[in-house]
Design an enzyme around this catalytic site. Structure first.
Site, PDB file in Angstrom:
ATOM      1  N   TYR A 103       0.853  -1.189   0.000  1.00  0.00           N
ATOM      2  CA  TYR A 103       0.000   0.000   0.000  1.00  0.00           C
ATOM      3  C   TYR A 103       0.889   1.240   0.000  1.00  0.00           C
ATOM      4  O   TYR A 103       1.855   1.323   0.752  1.00  0.00           O
ATOM      5  CB  TYR A 103      -0.903  -0.004   1.236  1.00  0.00           C
ATOM      6  CG  TYR A 103      -1.661   1.289   1.446  1.00  0.00           C
ATOM      7  CD1 TYR A 103      -2.832   1.552   0.738  1.00  0.00           C
ATOM      8  CD2 TYR A 103      -1.202   2.253   2.352  1.00  0.00           C
ATOM      9  CE1 TYR A 103      -3.523   2.749   0.928  1.00  0.00           C
ATOM     10  CE2 TYR A 103      -1.881   3.443   2.548  1.00  0.00           C
ATOM     11  CZ  TYR A 103      -3.038   3.683   1.826  1.00  0.00           C
ATOM     12  OH  TYR A 103      -3.714   4.859   2.012  1.00  0.00           O
ATOM     13  N   HIS A 104       0.547   2.218  -0.839  1.00  0.00           N
ATOM     14  CA  HIS A 104       1.348   3.435  -0.987  1.00  0.00           C
ATOM     15  C   HIS A 104       0.775   4.550  -0.126  1.00  0.00           C
ATOM     16  O   HIS A 104      -0.332   5.034  -0.361  1.00  0.00           O
ATOM     17  CB  HIS A 104       1.367   3.869  -2.456  1.00  0.00           C
ATOM     18  CG  HIS A 104       2.519   4.745  -2.815  1.00  0.00           C
ATOM     19  ND1 HIS A 104       2.849   5.880  -2.119  1.00  0.00           N
ATOM     20  CD2 HIS A 104       3.442   4.646  -3.825  1.00  0.00           C
ATOM     21  CE1 HIS A 104       3.897   6.444  -2.675  1.00  0.00           C
ATOM     22  NE2 HIS A 104       4.289   5.711  -3.709  1.00  0.00           N
ATOM     23  N   GLY A 105       1.524   4.985   0.888  1.00  0.00           N
ATOM     24  CA  GLY A 105       1.106   6.119   1.697  1.00  0.00           C
ATOM     25  C   GLY A 105       1.381   7.433   0.995  1.00  0.00           C
ATOM     26  O   GLY A 105       1.798   7.464  -0.173  1.00  0.00           O
ATOM     27  N   GLU A 176      -2.785   6.664  -5.473  1.00  0.00           N
ATOM     28  CA  GLU A 176      -3.065   6.187  -4.116  1.00  0.00           C
ATOM     29  C   GLU A 176      -2.363   7.070  -3.085  1.00  0.00           C
ATOM     30  O   GLU A 176      -2.924   7.371  -2.026  1.00  0.00           O
ATOM     31  CB  GLU A 176      -2.597   4.746  -3.978  1.00  0.00           C
ATOM     32  CG  GLU A 176      -3.052   4.048  -2.702  1.00  0.00           C
ATOM     33  CD  GLU A 176      -2.803   2.551  -2.785  1.00  0.00           C
ATOM     34  OE1 GLU A 176      -3.729   1.831  -3.220  1.00  0.00           O
ATOM     35  OE2 GLU A 176      -1.685   2.110  -2.439  1.00  0.00           O
TER      36      GLU A 176
END
Length: 304
Positions: A103-105, A176
């Site tokens: 998951y890309h913050g 994202e």
């Protein structure tokens, strides 16, 4: 005298309110100064190491190992001090090649911590796929080369995996990063190229998720004008803010094994479900900055 006193109080109030208005800009500036400071210090260390040892190209050579370790120790220390960084489930990463999907913050700083910890603990380099904007940052080309960061065409990615390496990719990418929020929604659209890479290379997909990532760093992606400007120009114009010293824990999920009978679309959905499962297990939503800060003082280690 009374009039002067009132005037002085009014001026003090104006200064106070002005400073309050400046706080968001100070936070934004401080975050960028620290992050880019560590980034450029890493690059400087590598240039000094290269000059001292008279090294030329061939960044995969073992001659670069000490320089690489010097930088990973710096990032690992930064992660420990600022975010109390923890990595859980590293034993689930296979000895051979694998595609790490995460998951890309708002920033991929957790991924940098992961790379550093993996390199320090296991002596393994995880190659990475990055957005083309990354390669336009001046002064860090050597750093990117040493750590195997690339823009990532499909054939190049497959070859890296076939050569026995780990490769990290975030299907959500910049979209994202900018427009997901404290609910940690995955914004992958119909992207399945990464799954096709795993199928072509015949390697497992290893899901990864970092707890409290959105509480450490956030964006102004909810403001419609920034969203419109990005969609129109595809430029990274959405401001970031934060740098809060919240607790970061990265969790590695169970690998999704290679299956020749699974299509890229099906494999992409499996990877997405696996990351959502890690999120649901380890992340309270919506995220809360204060709660994430207090977790720095929680000595109880959460289960993998």
């Amino acid at each position: 005298m009374l009039s002067r006193s009132k005037s002085s109080i009014s001026e003090q109030k104006l200064v106070f309110y002005f400073l309050l208005l400046l706080i968001p800009f100070i936070m934004l500036l401080a975050f960028h100064i620290v992050l880019f400071g560590v980034l450029y210090l890493s690059s400087l260390l590598l240039h000094v190491y290269k000059r001292k040892n008279d090294l030329k190209g061939d960044y995969s050579s073992k001659l670069w190992d000490n320089g690489r370790q010097m930088v990973t120790c710096l990032w690992d220390l930064y992660g420990k001090l600022w975010h109390g960084y923890e990595l859980h489930g590293v034993e689930k990463i296979p000895e051979g090649p694998g595609l790490i999907v995460y998951y890309h913050g708002a920033t991929p700083i957790d991924y940098l911590y992961f790379m550093a910890r993996l390199c320090n603990q296991k002596g393994r380099l995880c190659h990475s796929v990055a957005d083309h904007f990354t390669f336009k940052i001046p002064g860090i080309k050597l750093l990117l080369d040493i750590f195997g960061v690339m823009h990532g065409g499909r054939e190049e990615c497959v070859q890296i995996l076939k050569n026995g390496h780990l490769l990290g990719v975030s299907p959500g990418g910049v979209r994202e990063a900018f427009f997901s929020d404290e609910n940690y929604n995955l914004l992958w659209g119909n992207r399945k190229g990464f799954a096709q890479v795993a199928i072509d290379a015949k390697v497992p997909i290893i899901p990864m998720f970092t707890q409290n990532l959105r509480e450490g760093y956030r964006t102004l992606g909810k403001i419609w004008s920034f969203r419109w400007l990005y969609e129109y120009s595809r430029l990274p114009v959405v401001p970031l803010y934060g740098g809060f010293p919240v607790k970061f824990r990265t969790y590695i999920g169970d690998p999704i094994p290679y299956d020749p009978n699974v299509t890229a679309a099906e494999l992409a959905e499996k990877a997405k479900t696996a990351i959502q499962s890690l999120r649901d297990r380890h992340q309270k939503t919506p995220g809360n900055i204060l709660r994430a800060l207090l977790e720095r003082f929680d000595k109880h280690q959460k289960d993998d």
